[in-house]
Design a protein around this motif. Structure first.
Motif, PDB file in Angstrom:
ATOM      1  N   GLU A  23       0.516  -1.172  -0.038  1.00 11.32           N
ATOM      2  CA  GLU A  23       0.061   0.074   0.071  1.00 11.32           C
ATOM      3  C   GLU A  23       1.117   1.323   0.051  1.00 11.32           C
ATOM      4  OE1 GLU A  23       0.955  -1.030   4.475  1.00 11.32           O
ATOM      5  OE2 GLU A  23       0.458  -2.134   2.611  1.00 11.32           O
ATOM      6  N   LEU A  24       2.265   1.180   0.375  1.00 12.49           N
ATOM      7  CA  LEU A  24       3.124   2.558   0.315  1.00 12.49           C
ATOM      8  C   LEU A  24       3.573   2.684  -0.962  1.00 12.49           C
ATOM      9  CD1 LEU A  24       5.113   1.591   3.566  1.00 12.49           C
ATOM     10  CD2 LEU A  24       2.972   2.979   3.431  1.00 12.49           C
ATOM     11  N   ASP A  25       3.688   3.972  -1.209  1.00 11.61           N
ATOM     12  CA  ASP A  25       4.110   4.318  -2.548  1.00 11.61           C
ATOM     13  C   ASP A  25       5.550   4.893  -2.406  1.00 11.61           C
ATOM     14  OD1 ASP A  25       5.008   5.810  -4.953  1.00 11.61           O
ATOM     15  OD2 ASP A  25       3.332   7.409  -4.715  1.00 11.61           O
ATOM     16  N   PRO A  26       6.527   3.868  -2.941  1.00 15.68           N
ATOM     17  CA  PRO A  26       8.115   4.037  -2.618  1.00 15.68           C
ATOM     18  C   PRO A  26       8.597   5.225  -3.411  1.00 15.68           C
ATOM     19  CG  PRO A  26       7.759   2.225  -4.124  1.00 15.68           C
ATOM     20  CD  PRO A  26       6.293   2.607  -3.463  1.00 15.68           C
ATOM     21  N   LYS A  27       7.781   5.661  -4.667  1.00 15.65           N
ATOM     22  CA  LYS A  27       8.422   6.687  -5.277  1.00 15.65           C
ATOM     23  C   LYS A  27       8.106   8.181  -4.289  1.00 15.65           C
ATOM     24  CE  LYS A  27       8.745   9.196  -9.609  1.00 15.65           C
ATOM     25  NZ  LYS A  27       8.261   9.542 -10.835  1.00 15.65           N
ATOM     26  N   ALA A  28       6.945   8.270  -3.852  1.00 16.97           N
ATOM     27  CA  ALA A  28       6.589   9.309  -3.133  1.00 16.97           C
ATOM     28  C   ALA A  28       7.478   9.597  -1.849  1.00 16.97           C
ATOM     29  CB  ALA A  28       4.934   9.287  -2.597  1.00 16.97           C
ATOM     30  N   ILE A  29       7.937   8.261  -1.265  1.00 17.64           N
ATOM     31  CA  ILE A  29       8.542   8.275  -0.085  1.00 17.64           C
ATOM     32  C   ILE A  29      10.137   8.681  -0.415  1.00 17.64           C
ATOM     33  CG2 ILE A  29       9.487   6.710   1.763  1.00 17.64           C
ATOM     34  CD1 ILE A  29       7.124   5.142   1.448  1.00 17.64           C
ATOM     35  N   ALA A  30      10.655   8.302  -1.658  1.00 17.34           N
ATOM     36  CA  ALA A  30      12.175   8.363  -2.045  1.00 17.34           C
ATOM     37  C   ALA A  30      12.231   9.849  -2.228  1.00 17.34           C
ATOM     38  CB  ALA A  30      12.236   7.743  -3.404  1.00 17.34           C
ATOM     39  N   GLU A  31      11.210  10.694  -2.627  1.00 23.06           N
ATOM     40  CA  GLU A  31      11.264  12.083  -3.107  1.00 23.06           C
ATOM     41  C   GLU A  31      11.010  13.192  -2.135  1.00 23.06           C
ATOM     42  OE1 GLU A  31       8.585  12.263  -6.383  1.00 23.06           O
ATOM     43  OE2 GLU A  31       9.772  11.162  -7.751  1.00 23.06           O
ATOM     44  N   ASP A  32      10.707  12.648  -0.716  1.00 23.21           N
ATOM     45  CA  ASP A  32      10.535  13.582   0.332  1.00 23.21           C
ATOM     46  C   ASP A  32      11.136  13.070   1.453  1.00 23.21           C
ATOM     47  OD1 ASP A  32       9.121  14.385   2.570  1.00 23.21           O
ATOM     48  OD2 ASP A  32       7.282  14.898   1.339  1.00 23.21           O
ATOM     49  N   ASP A  33      12.238  13.995   1.835  1.00 25.02           N
ATOM     50  CA  ASP A  33      13.159  13.555   2.964  1.00 25.02           C
ATOM     51  C   ASP A  33      12.378  13.419   4.092  1.00 25.02           C
ATOM     52  OD1 ASP A  33      15.098  14.030   1.162  1.00 25.02           O
ATOM     53  OD2 ASP A  33      15.644  15.988   2.228  1.00 25.02           O
ATOM     54  N   GLU A  34      11.387  14.293   4.534  1.00 26.27           N
ATOM     55  CA  GLU A  34      10.471  13.938   5.794  1.00 26.27           C
ATOM     56  C   GLU A  34       9.976  12.545   5.750  1.00 26.27           C
ATOM     57  OE1 GLU A  34      10.286  15.880   8.691  1.00 26.27           O
ATOM     58  OE2 GLU A  34      11.838  16.974   7.792  1.00 26.27           O
ATOM     59  N   ARG A  35       9.161  12.152   4.732  1.00 26.87           N
ATOM     60  CA  ARG A  35       8.799  10.923   4.534  1.00 26.87           C
ATOM     61  C   ARG A  35       9.548   9.889   4.635  1.00 26.87           C
ATOM     62  NH1 ARG A  35       4.010  10.525  -0.014  1.00 26.87           N
ATOM     63  NH2 ARG A  35       3.473   8.482   1.261  1.00 26.87           N
ATOM     64  N   LEU A  36      10.831  10.075   3.949  1.00 27.23           N
ATOM     65  CA  LEU A  36      11.834   8.925   4.049  1.00 27.23           C
ATOM     66  C   LEU A  36      12.190   8.874   5.708  1.00 27.23           C
ATOM     67  CD1 LEU A  36      13.682   6.928   2.676  1.00 27.23           C
ATOM     68  CD2 LEU A  36      15.148   9.044   2.266  1.00 27.23           C
ATOM     69  N   ILE A  37      12.501   9.970   6.033  1.00 23.32           N
ATOM     70  CA  ILE A  37      13.014   9.611   7.395  1.00 23.32           C
ATOM     71  C   ILE A  37      11.855   8.917   8.633  1.00 23.32           C
ATOM     72  CG2 ILE A  37      13.430  10.942   9.965  1.00 23.32           C
ATOM     73  CD1 ILE A  37      14.938  13.050   7.823  1.00 23.32           C
ATOM     74  N   ASP A  38      10.698   9.368   8.237  1.00 17.00           N
ATOM     75  CA  ASP A  38       9.363   8.725   9.025  1.00 17.00           C
ATOM     76  C   ASP A  38       9.399   7.126   8.606  1.00 17.00           C
ATOM     77  OD1 ASP A  38       8.747  11.334  10.205  1.00 17.00           O
ATOM     78  OD2 ASP A  38       7.114  11.502   8.776  1.00 17.00           O
ATOM     79  N   PHE A  39       9.577   6.827   7.513  1.00 22.59           N
ATOM     80  CA  PHE A  39       9.482   5.601   7.100  1.00 22.59           C
ATOM     81  C   PHE A  39      10.651   4.677   7.627  1.00 22.59           C
ATOM     82  CE2 PHE A  39      11.091   2.183   4.265  1.00 22.59           C
ATOM     83  CZ  PHE A  39       9.894   1.268   4.104  1.00 22.59           C
ATOM     84  N   ALA A  40      11.712   5.300   7.565  1.00 24.92           N
ATOM     85  CA  ALA A  40      12.686   4.548   8.364  1.00 24.92           C
ATOM     86  C   ALA A  40      12.742   4.182   9.685  1.00 24.92           C
ATOM     87  CB  ALA A  40      14.076   5.308   7.909  1.00 24.92           C
ATOM     88  N   ILE A  41      12.226   5.228  10.326  1.00 19.09           N
ATOM     89  CA  ILE A  41      11.819   5.087  11.641  1.00 19.09           C
ATOM     90  C   ILE A  41      10.707   4.316  12.143  1.00 19.09           C
ATOM     91  CG2 ILE A  41      10.972   6.335  13.938  1.00 19.09           C
ATOM     92  CD1 ILE A  41      12.610   8.911  12.709  1.00 19.09           C
ATOM     93  N   LYS A  42       9.841   4.383  11.424  1.00 16.99           N
ATOM     94  CA  LYS A  42       8.397   3.453  11.697  1.00 16.99           C
ATOM     95  C   LYS A  42       8.905   2.067  11.358  1.00 16.99           C
ATOM     96  CE  LYS A  42       3.694   2.813  10.258  1.00 16.99           C
ATOM     97  NZ  LYS A  42       2.698   3.370   9.775  1.00 16.99           N
ATOM     98  N   HIS A  43       9.685   1.689  10.224  1.00 13.90           N
ATOM     99  CA  HIS A  43       9.760   0.537   9.965  1.00 13.90           C
ATOM    100  C   HIS A  43      11.060  -0.158  10.331  1.00 13.90           C
ATOM    101  CE1 HIS A  43       6.018   0.219   7.981  1.00 13.90           C
ATOM    102  NE2 HIS A  43       6.186   1.406   7.425  1.00 13.90           N
ATOM    103  N   GLY A  44      11.910   0.499  11.065  1.00 12.34           N
ATOM    104  CA  GLY A  44      13.104   0.005  11.708  1.00 12.34           C
ATOM    105  C   GLY A  44      14.237  -0.012  10.748  1.00 12.34           C
TER     106      GLY A  44
END
Length: 66
Positions: A23-44
């Motif tokens: 359900e996650l959009d990797p392209k949207a996450i890769a292009e947004d630093d805040e989303r990338l940081i949140d993803f990394a924290i949330k998913h270890g």
């Protein structure tokens, strides 16, 4: 330093597939630093690996689990 978003995207695709999170959009996450940081924290996940390809943190985690 310039972040290669295509490499980040490729790594995110591997993580998202491995964790079963279609359900996650990797392209949207890769292009947004805040989303990338949140993803990394949330998913270890390691930002060092996602952004720079540095796997040392994973090696240390695996050693500690043993």
């Amino acid at each position: 330093m310039t972040i290669d978003r295509n490499i980040v995207l490729a790594r995110l695709e591997v993580v998202i597939d491995s964790l079963g999170l279609p359900e996650l959009d990797p392209k949207a996450i890769a292009e947004d630093d805040e989303r990338l940081i949140d993803f990394a924290i949330k998913h270890g996940q390691s930002l060092d690996w996602l952004v720079m390809g540095d796997i040392r943190s994973y090696i240390l985690m695996a050693a500690k689990i043993r």
